[in-house]
Scaffold this motif. Structure first.
Motif, short mmCIF file in Angstrom:
data_model
loop_
_atom_site.label_atom_id
_atom_site.label_comp_id
_atom_site.label_asym_id
_atom_site.label_seq_id
_atom_site.Cartn_x
_atom_site.Cartn_y
_atom_site.Cartn_z
N UNK A 164 4.28 -11.41 -9.93
CA UNK A 164 2.94 -11.27 -10.48
C UNK A 164 2.27 -10.05 -9.86
N UNK A 165 1.43 -9.39 -10.62
CA UNK A 165 0.77 -8.18 -10.16
C UNK A 165 -0.24 -8.50 -9.06
N UNK A 166 -0.36 -7.57 -8.13
CA UNK A 166 -1.32 -7.72 -7.04
C UNK A 166 -2.60 -7.00 -7.44
N UNK A 167 -3.71 -7.68 -7.35
CA UNK A 167 -4.99 -7.06 -7.67
C UNK A 167 -5.86 -7.10 -6.44
N UNK B 273 2.59 2.87 -10.15
CA UNK B 273 1.46 3.65 -9.65
C UNK B 273 0.67 2.88 -8.59
N UNK B 274 0.02 3.66 -7.73
CA UNK B 274 -0.73 3.14 -6.59
C UNK B 274 -2.09 3.82 -6.56
N UNK B 275 -3.15 3.08 -6.28
CA UNK B 275 -4.48 3.65 -6.11
C UNK B 275 -4.74 3.77 -4.61
N UNK B 276 -5.09 5.00 -4.19
CA UNK B 276 -5.32 5.29 -2.77
C UNK B 276 -6.69 5.91 -2.62
N UNK B 277 -7.39 5.51 -1.56
CA UNK B 277 -8.64 6.17 -1.20
C UNK B 277 -8.32 7.13 -0.06
N UNK B 278 -8.51 8.41 -0.33
CA UNK B 278 -8.19 9.47 0.63
C UNK B 278 -9.13 9.40 1.83
N UNK B 279 -8.60 9.64 3.03
CA UNK B 279 -9.44 9.69 4.23
C UNK B 279 -10.34 10.91 4.17
N UNK B 280 -11.46 10.83 4.86
CA UNK B 280 -12.40 11.95 4.91
C UNK B 280 -11.79 13.11 5.69
N UNK B 281 -12.12 14.33 5.27
CA UNK B 281 -11.63 15.50 5.99
C UNK B 281 -12.47 15.72 7.24
N UNK C 251 11.51 -5.72 -12.33
CA UNK C 251 10.62 -4.77 -11.67
C UNK C 251 11.05 -4.59 -10.22
N UNK C 252 11.07 -3.35 -9.76
CA UNK C 252 11.40 -3.06 -8.36
C UNK C 252 10.19 -3.42 -7.50
N UNK C 253 10.38 -4.09 -6.37
CA UNK C 253 9.25 -4.43 -5.50
C UNK C 253 8.70 -3.17 -4.82
N UNK C 254 7.41 -3.19 -4.55
CA UNK C 254 6.77 -2.08 -3.86
C UNK C 254 7.08 -2.12 -2.38
N UNK C 255 7.12 -0.94 -1.76
CA UNK C 255 7.29 -0.84 -0.32
C UNK C 255 5.95 -0.80 0.38
N UNK C 256 4.87 -0.58 -0.37
CA UNK C 256 3.53 -0.56 0.19
C UNK C 256 2.72 -1.70 -0.40
N UNK C 257 1.64 -2.06 0.29
CA UNK C 257 0.76 -3.12 -0.20
C UNK C 257 -0.69 -2.71 0.05
N UNK C 258 -1.64 -3.32 -0.64
CA UNK C 258 -3.04 -2.99 -0.40
C UNK C 258 -3.39 -3.15 1.08
N UNK C 259 -4.13 -2.17 1.59
CA UNK C 259 -4.52 -2.18 3.00
C UNK C 259 -3.67 -1.27 3.86
N UNK C 260 -2.47 -0.88 3.39
CA UNK C 260 -1.61 0.02 4.16
C UNK C 260 -2.23 1.40 4.23
N UNK D 72 5.00 9.21 1.30
CA UNK D 72 6.05 9.63 2.22
C UNK D 72 6.28 8.66 3.37
N UNK D 73 5.20 8.00 3.84
CA UNK D 73 5.32 7.11 4.99
C UNK D 73 4.14 6.17 5.07
N UNK D 74 4.35 5.05 5.78
CA UNK D 74 3.27 4.12 6.10
C UNK D 74 2.90 4.38 7.56
N UNK D 75 1.60 4.49 7.83
CA UNK D 75 1.13 4.73 9.19
C UNK D 75 0.99 3.38 9.89
#
Length: 109
Positions: free
Chosen positions: A1-4, A22-30, A67-76, A104-107
């Protein structure tokens, strides 16, 4: 099931569900200042290639129909390619829609 993930905004609650891989990301402030303490104008600031995953799609569709599972999850917190994805504005927030392969990577913190 999709993660919302329901995103809170000044205008209320908004559900944003990306499609496929696709993934929605909020970019960190510069950075506002250099290491030496010099204040940077907006035109001189680099856009960071780091951010936080807000939501993910259903996953890449495989040849067998699964469907291929994601390697990232919300909050990463993630690092992604500098010119990856498409920026868009949702209310006052500037978000980035990119493919999972652009991450490229998870911090780890």
């Amino acid at each position: 099931m999709a993660k919302k993930k329901s995103e809170k905004n000044e205008g209320g609650s908004i559900d944003l569900q990306p499609l496929g891989d696709r993934v929605v990301v909020e970019r960190e402030e510069s950075e506002e200042r250099t290491a030496g303490g010099i204040l940077l104008p907006d035109t001189a600031k680099d856009k960071p290639a780091r951010g936080t995953v807000l939501s993910v799609g259903d996953g890449r569709l495989l040849d067998d129909g699964k469907r291929a599972p994601f390697q990232v999850k919300p909050g990463d917190r993630v690092v992604f390619s500098s010119y990856a994805g498409d920026e868009f504005k949702l209310g006052e927030r500037k978000l980035l829609l990119l493919r999972e392969e652009d991450i490229l990577a998870i911090i780890e913190s």
